[in-house]
Design an enzyme around this catalytic site. Structure first.
Site, PDB file in Angstrom:
ATOM      1  N   GLN A  18     -11.575   7.485  -4.620  1.00 45.40           N
ATOM      2  CA  GLN A  18     -12.030   8.138  -3.395  1.00 45.40           C
ATOM      3  C   GLN A  18     -13.360   8.850  -3.659  1.00 45.40           C
ATOM      4  OE1 GLN A  18     -10.976   7.792  -0.380  1.00 45.40           O
ATOM      5  NE2 GLN A  18      -9.020   6.756  -0.715  1.00 45.40           N
ATOM      6  N   CYS A  68     -12.022 -28.582   7.921  1.00 43.65           N
ATOM      7  CA  CYS A  68     -10.915 -27.700   7.534  1.00 43.65           C
ATOM      8  C   CYS A  68      -9.612 -28.491   7.433  1.00 43.65           C
ATOM      9  CB  CYS A  68     -10.763 -26.574   8.550  1.00 43.65           C
ATOM     10  SG  CYS A  68      -9.367 -25.469   8.212  1.00 43.65           S
ATOM     11  N   ASP A  87       0.854  -1.181   0.000  1.00 46.11           N
ATOM     12  CA  ASP A  87       0.000   0.000   0.000  1.00 46.11           C
ATOM     13  C   ASP A  87       0.897   1.240   0.000  1.00 46.11           C
ATOM     14  OD1 ASP A  87       0.885   0.514   2.568  1.00 46.11           O
ATOM     15  OD2 ASP A  87      -0.980  -0.025   3.548  1.00 46.11           O
ATOM     16  N   ASP A 103      -8.329  -7.269   1.132  1.00 41.06           N
ATOM     17  CA  ASP A 103      -7.322  -7.415   2.189  1.00 41.06           C
ATOM     18  C   ASP A 103      -7.913  -6.945   3.504  1.00 41.06           C
ATOM     19  OD1 ASP A 103      -5.747  -4.703   3.297  1.00 41.06           O
ATOM     20  OD2 ASP A 103      -6.969  -4.398   1.511  1.00 41.06           O
ATOM     21  N   GLY A 148       0.886   4.005   1.919  1.00 42.85           N
ATOM     22  CA  GLY A 148       1.084   4.773   3.140  1.00 42.85           C
ATOM     23  C   GLY A 148      -0.039   5.746   3.403  1.00 42.85           C
ATOM     24  N   GLY A 149      -0.971   5.852   2.461  1.00 47.21           N
ATOM     25  CA  GLY A 149      -2.058   6.811   2.606  1.00 47.21           C
ATOM     26  C   GLY A 149      -2.963   6.536   3.791  1.00 47.21           C
ATOM     27  N   PHE A 150      -3.184   5.261   4.110  1.00 43.42           N
ATOM     28  CA  PHE A 150      -4.102   4.929   5.204  1.00 43.42           C
ATOM     29  C   PHE A 150      -3.617   5.486   6.535  1.00 43.42           C
ATOM     30  CE2 PHE A 150      -5.542   1.999   8.601  1.00 43.42           C
ATOM     31  CZ  PHE A 150      -6.893   2.269   8.523  1.00 43.42           C
ATOM     32  N   CYS A 183      -6.562 -27.307   7.384  1.00 39.59           N
ATOM     33  CA  CYS A 183      -5.382 -26.576   7.860  1.00 39.59           C
ATOM     34  C   CYS A 183      -4.655 -27.363   8.946  1.00 39.59           C
ATOM     35  CB  CYS A 183      -5.776 -25.182   8.357  1.00 39.59           C
ATOM     36  SG  CYS A 183      -6.358 -25.117  10.074  1.00 39.59           S
TER      37      CYS A 183
END
EC number: 2.4.2.64
Length: 403
Positions: free
Chosen positions: A202, A317, A105, A279, A107-109, A319
């Protein structure tokens, strides 16, 4: 200041999305992202590793679960350990020993999450480091420079992020600034042949502003688009309508990344609305509170009802956690000082998210997605009459009726 009217200089952006199948009723799509470190099947959930690692799970375990793309954070990696050190390690892939794809990403968040430490101007975002208090400027050019050094397969533009609950002139200002910053990111991008720059839509919860942003940003021939500025405290009714508006105007032949979304119901509904990539820190964060994700919601394994329950979290599951350990064992670990339980739950929760999106994809390929959605909702909520009203409304808007 108005938005820049002329698109950036990026020409002939690579076509990284191949559509494989589409739901005949809803907006759901199955595709493939053709990226430098391999093909990624979509829809896809991308686990988040802020500082080149995920809390509670190793890269080797992530690989074994079938994860083929995960996230890193430009702001935090840019501060520590820094792009120069990571460049010397052959990029972020080499630094974290990850053979598959990475998305970073911009860095805006951090404009929202570190609001008290930041100030936004046309130049960029002025931060005070949470580590040592040092002042730093994250400009669109610097964000792209750091991401170029990290070598991630997908990089994000620096956008002006405001909380989704904010209203008034700031939302419009941030939207126009995000368009201008996109052009600066495009101009600064040094490796468009190796790294795919995504734009971020946005406009907050204002349909007119989001429409303006969509019209402007889709003039730029970037490899993909993200839907930003949502999943930040707004009502679900507002949320899904902005997602639907965004997907309706985004190019069909490019990936659509819905940022910050990770609840199971949200994932299924937003696939129906036409999103491809997701995400969220939710599966790892909720694991640290002793919560295990299951088809009926979640299990709070600290509760005493699990103290003598020798069944796995989910018998179906595959896993390692479910194949090896019981609920009773995990309950006991959670009530000790041992952090091993958090590791086991993190492995399971990420596996759950990956398996869910894989099952969604299979249902799209086999043209049974509407039935999958109905079965998913029935399992999650017990009865369709108990499903959240926003989800019922959102699904009905694309032709999937739950009743």
């Amino acid at each position: 200041m108005a938005a820049v009217g002329s698109p950036g200089s990026l020409e002939s952006a690579p076509r990284i999305m191949r559509l494989v199948a589409e739901c005949s009723r809803s907006g759901a799509r199955a595709g493939e992202l053709r990226l430098p470190h391999g093909t990624v099947a979509t829809p896809v959930f991308m686990p988040v590793g802020t500082q080149a690692t995920m809390k509670g799970i190793t890269t080797e375990q992530l690989d074994s679960l079938g994860c083929r793309i995960c996230l890193g954070n430009t702001y935090h990696l840019g501060l520590r350990p820094g792009p120069e050190l990571i460049r010397k390690a052959q990029g972020l892939h080499g630094f974290m020993n990850w053979p598959h794809n990475l998305l970073t990403d911009s860095g805006g968040f951090q404009m929202v999450s570190l609001f008290s430490l930041s100030e936004v101007t046309e130049e960029g975002v002025h931060f005070r480091s949470p580590y040592d208090g040092e002042e730093t400027l994250l400009s669109p050019e610097r964000s792209v420079e750091i991401q170029n050094a990290l070598g991630s397969d997908i990089i994000m533009q620096l956008d002006h992020v405001v909380s989704s609950t904010v209203t008034g002139p700031l939302v419009e200002e941030a939207m126009h600034r995000s368009v201008r910053w996109l052009d600066r990111c495009i101009a600064a991008h040094k490796h468009p042949d190796k790294q795919n720059l995504f734009a971020i839509i946005q406009g907050g919860l204002n349909a007119d502003l989001r429409t303006t942003c969509l019209k402007e940003m889709t003039k730029r021939d970037v490899p993909g688009f993200a839907i930003g500025g949502l999943s930040g405290g707004e009502s679900k009714a507002q949320f899904w309508k902005m997602v639907a508006l965004s997907t309706s105007m985004l190019p069909k032949d490019k990936p659509r990344y819905l940022m910050g979304v990770g609840y199971a119901t949200d994932l299924v509904v937003c696939v129906a609305l036409g999103c491809d990539m997701f995400d969220c820190v939710y599966p790892t964060r909720t694991a640290r509170f002793g919560s295990a994700l299951v088809p009926t919601g979640n299990l709070q394994l600290k509760k005493k009802q699990y103290a003598k329950d020798f069944s796995p979290i989910n018998p179906e599951c595959p896993c390692p956690t479910c194949q090896t350990h019981s609920r009773a064992f995990l309950h006991a670990l959670l009530h000790s000082d041992n952090t091993t339980a958090l590791h086991h739950l993190t492995v399971h929760n990420i596996a759950y998210q990956l398996q869910l999106l894989s099952a969604v994809r299979s249902s799209i390929l086999e043209q049974r997605f509407p039935d999958f959605v109905r079965n998913f909702m029935r399992t999650m909520y017990g009865d369709h009459s108990l499903c959240p009203a926003w989800a019922v409304e959102a699904l009905a808007s694309v032709g999937i009726m739950l009743t």
